[in-house]
Motif scaffolding. Structure first.
Motif, PDB file in Angstrom:
ATOM      1  N   MET A 194     -15.921  54.872  56.408  1.00  0.00           N
ATOM      2  CA  MET A 194     -15.719  53.653  55.635  1.00  0.00           C
ATOM      3  C   MET A 194     -14.641  52.774  56.273  1.00  0.00           C
ATOM      4  SD  MET A 194     -14.529  53.216  51.638  1.00  0.00           S
ATOM      5  CE  MET A 194     -15.104  54.874  51.320  1.00  0.00           C
ATOM      6  N   PRO A 195     -14.956  51.515  56.565  1.00  0.00           N
ATOM      7  CA  PRO A 195     -13.954  50.630  57.172  1.00  0.00           C
ATOM      8  C   PRO A 195     -12.696  50.516  56.322  1.00  0.00           C
ATOM      9  CG  PRO A 195     -16.147  49.623  57.211  1.00  0.00           C
ATOM     10  CD  PRO A 195     -16.254  50.855  56.362  1.00  0.00           C
ATOM     11  N   GLY A 196     -11.547  50.641  56.980  1.00  0.00           N
ATOM     12  CA  GLY A 196     -10.279  50.512  56.297  1.00  0.00           C
ATOM     13  C   GLY A 196      -9.793  51.762  55.605  1.00  0.00           C
ATOM     14  N   VAL A 197     -10.684  52.771  55.485  1.00  0.00           N
ATOM     15  CA  VAL A 197     -10.341  53.994  54.760  1.00  0.00           C
ATOM     16  C   VAL A 197     -10.435  55.226  55.647  1.00  0.00           C
ATOM     17  CG1 VAL A 197     -10.950  55.483  52.797  1.00  0.00           C
ATOM     18  CG2 VAL A 197     -11.108  52.991  52.574  1.00  0.00           C
ATOM     19  N   GLU A 198     -11.433  55.289  56.530  1.00  0.00           N
ATOM     20  CA  GLU A 198     -11.676  56.480  57.346  1.00  0.00           C
ATOM     21  C   GLU A 198     -11.756  56.129  58.827  1.00  0.00           C
ATOM     22  OE1 GLU A 198     -14.571  59.376  54.877  1.00  0.00           O
ATOM     23  OE2 GLU A 198     -15.402  57.368  55.202  1.00  0.00           O
ATOM     24  N   VAL A 199     -11.288  57.034  59.658  1.00  0.00           N
ATOM     25  CA  VAL A 199     -11.440  56.960  61.112  1.00  0.00           C
ATOM     26  C   VAL A 199     -11.809  58.354  61.595  1.00  0.00           C
ATOM     27  CG1 VAL A 199     -10.322  56.545  63.328  1.00  0.00           C
ATOM     28  CG2 VAL A 199      -9.820  55.054  61.388  1.00  0.00           C
ATOM     29  N   VAL A 200     -12.869  58.454  62.380  1.00  0.00           N
ATOM     30  CA  VAL A 200     -13.354  59.747  62.855  1.00  0.00           C
ATOM     31  C   VAL A 200     -13.596  59.667  64.354  1.00  0.00           C
ATOM     32  CG1 VAL A 200     -15.036  61.590  62.519  1.00  0.00           C
ATOM     33  CG2 VAL A 200     -14.550  60.006  60.637  1.00  0.00           C
ATOM     34  N   ASP A 201     -13.127  60.680  65.098  1.00  0.00           N
ATOM     35  CA  ASP A 201     -13.471  60.774  66.501  1.00  0.00           C
ATOM     36  C   ASP A 201     -13.979  62.189  66.781  1.00  0.00           C
ATOM     37  OD1 ASP A 201     -11.226  62.472  66.871  1.00  0.00           O
ATOM     38  OD2 ASP A 201      -9.940  60.797  67.442  1.00  0.00           O
ATOM     39  N   GLU A 202     -14.046  62.585  68.037  1.00  0.00           N
ATOM     40  CA  GLU A 202     -14.654  63.862  68.386  1.00  0.00           C
ATOM     41  C   GLU A 202     -13.823  65.069  67.974  1.00  0.00           C
ATOM     42  OE1 GLU A 202     -15.475  63.773  72.528  1.00  0.00           O
ATOM     43  OE2 GLU A 202     -17.158  62.383  72.344  1.00  0.00           O
ATOM     44  N   ARG A 203     -12.559  64.879  67.646  1.00  0.00           N
ATOM     45  CA  ARG A 203     -11.708  66.018  67.299  1.00  0.00           C
ATOM     46  C   ARG A 203     -10.907  65.832  66.020  1.00  0.00           C
ATOM     47  NH1 ARG A 203     -11.328  70.081  70.722  1.00  0.00           N
ATOM     48  NH2 ARG A 203     -12.112  69.843  72.850  1.00  0.00           N
ATOM     49  N   ARG A 204     -11.034  64.674  65.375  1.00  0.00           N
ATOM     50  CA  ARG A 204     -10.150  64.422  64.238  1.00  0.00           C
ATOM     51  C   ARG A 204     -10.842  63.573  63.178  1.00  0.00           C
ATOM     52  NH1 ARG A 204      -6.458  63.227  67.108  1.00  0.00           N
ATOM     53  NH2 ARG A 204      -5.219  65.142  67.038  1.00  0.00           N
ATOM     54  N   TYR A 205     -10.590  63.923  61.921  1.00  0.00           N
ATOM     55  CA  TYR A 205     -11.017  63.121  60.779  1.00  0.00           C
ATOM     56  C   TYR A 205      -9.757  62.650  60.066  1.00  0.00           C
ATOM     57  CZ  TYR A 205     -12.780  62.009  56.092  1.00  0.00           C
ATOM     58  OH  TYR A 205     -13.059  61.383  54.900  1.00  0.00           O
ATOM     59  N   CYS A 206      -9.598  61.333  59.939  1.00  0.00           N
ATOM     60  CA  CYS A 206      -8.416  60.770  59.284  1.00  0.00           C
ATOM     61  C   CYS A 206      -8.856  59.793  58.204  1.00  0.00           C
ATOM     62  CB  CYS A 206      -7.524  60.039  60.288  1.00  0.00           C
ATOM     63  SG  CYS A 206      -6.927  61.056  61.651  1.00  0.00           S
ATOM     64  N   ARG A 207      -8.063  59.731  57.136  1.00  0.00           N
ATOM     65  CA  ARG A 207      -8.421  58.813  56.056  1.00  0.00           C
ATOM     66  C   ARG A 207      -7.233  58.569  55.138  1.00  0.00           C
ATOM     67  NH1 ARG A 207     -12.415  59.671  52.093  1.00  0.00           N
ATOM     68  NH2 ARG A 207     -10.989  58.391  50.847  1.00  0.00           N
ATOM     69  N   VAL A 208      -7.389  57.545  54.315  1.00  0.00           N
ATOM     70  CA  VAL A 208      -6.415  57.236  53.281  1.00  0.00           C
ATOM     71  C   VAL A 208      -6.772  58.030  52.031  1.00  0.00           C
ATOM     72  CG1 VAL A 208      -5.336  55.412  51.926  1.00  0.00           C
ATOM     73  CG2 VAL A 208      -6.246  54.898  54.204  1.00  0.00           C
ATOM     74  N   ILE A 209      -5.769  58.627  51.404  1.00  0.00           N
ATOM     75  CA  ILE A 209      -5.977  59.259  50.102  1.00  0.00           C
ATOM     76  C   ILE A 209      -4.938  58.725  49.129  1.00  0.00           C
ATOM     77  CG2 ILE A 209      -6.987  61.356  51.069  1.00  0.00           C
ATOM     78  CD1 ILE A 209      -4.327  62.764  50.458  1.00  0.00           C
TER      79      ILE A 209
END
Length: 296
Positions: A31-46
């Motif tokens: 989801m734009p602005g909330v999540e960023v995903v690459d080949e080794r990491r999942y990042c997001r706002v909570i």
């Protein structure tokens, strides 16, 4: 810990662990602005505390059968809550050996299990958010669903402070923020907007409890189906990804019905249900195998 008020936990996911299919599935839906995903990491706002925070799930040590999760600074969760949250995302306690042996008896799934050993259900850290996104994504492309969910977050979510990175801008809204929201204004249909509002009210009033660990899954599924605008496909999708229902299957899913039919044919929902009966009690994993292999 690098930050005094950050929280960090290590989770054992065991081996084999199909990291790449999991992250690929999450990445295409980020989801734009909330999540960023690459080949080794999942990042997001909570959210959940006084202000939103950033969660990072690092899969770089997956060869050891573990993932590292960090939240903060300003983490709105404690270590137990963070562990439960990430377990719901990664499906870390799946009995992958037992599942593979069972599904391997199927002539199609035997090949898919070999291609992606250790497949996991792509879960969520926010079951309510997942359910809303499932409703918004009905009968639209994955790209359109991402856009809609990003608009919802930007309009009704909580903005991050000015020190946050450009990748993240908002948390996803809470049920109280959407129970009266005019979601039609961001491009969704009146039927879907009404379904989101009804779901938000039901969750806030505790008439529907979303998340892993619920005892009566069929009761939750029945309650979802009573909401106008939530049909069998959407309910099944929510049961798989938000509830961790390992035997759920969306028999109306056109992609599944095409992928499992003879060339040039399409199974009916009833035919797919019959075809999938031997997969019990692991029909959700069979579904994920087919989605990952044939549908992306």
């Amino acid at each position: 810990m690098k930050d005094r008020d950050a929280v960090e936990v290590t989770l054992e996911v065991g081996r084999p662990f199909a990291r790449q299919p999991l992250l690929a599935y999450l990445a295409i839906r980020a989801m734009p602005g909330v999540e960023v995903v690459d080949e080794r990491r999942y990042c997001r706002v909570i959210s959940g505390g006084e202000r939103p925070s950033i969660l990072s799930v690092d899969f770089s040590r997956d060869a050891e059968g573990i993932v590292l999760a960090t939240c903060g600074p300003g983490a709105p969760v404690n270590s137990f809550e963070l562990r439960e949250m990430v377990a719901g995302l990664v499906d870390c306690d799946a009995p992958v050996g037992e599942i593979a042996a069972h599904l391997g008896h199927d002539r199609v799934l035997n090949t898919l299990v070999g291609w992606h050993p250790g497949i996991r259900i792509p879960g969520t850290v926010n079951p309510f958010e997942l359910a809303v996104r499932a409703i918004l994504g009905q009968q639209v492309s994955v790209r359109a669903a991402r856009t809609l969910s990003g608009r919802v977050a930007a309009t009704w979510g909580t903005a991050l402070d000015v020190e946050s990175t450009a990748e993240f801008s908002h948390s996803f809204p809470e049920p109280r923020d959407l129970r009266e929201a005019r979601l039609e204004d961001v491009g969704t249909s009146p039927l879907r907007a009404g379904a989101v509002r009804a779901l938000a009210a039901a969750v806030e009033e505790r008439r529907i409890r979303l998340g892993r660990g619920v005892d009566d899954l069929r009761e939750i599924e029945g309650a979802l189906l009573k909401i106008r605008g939530i049909g069998p496909w959407t309910a099944s999708y929510i049961m798989i990804r938000a509830m961790g229902d390992r035997d759920a299957i969306p028999v109306a899913d056109l992609g599944l019905r095409q992928a499992l039919a003879p060339a040039g044919e399409v199974l009916t929902p009833r035919e797919l249900a019959t075809r999938a009966e031997p997969w019990r009690p692991w029909r959700a994993y069979a579904t994920v195998h087919v989605w990952n292999t044939f549908l992306g």
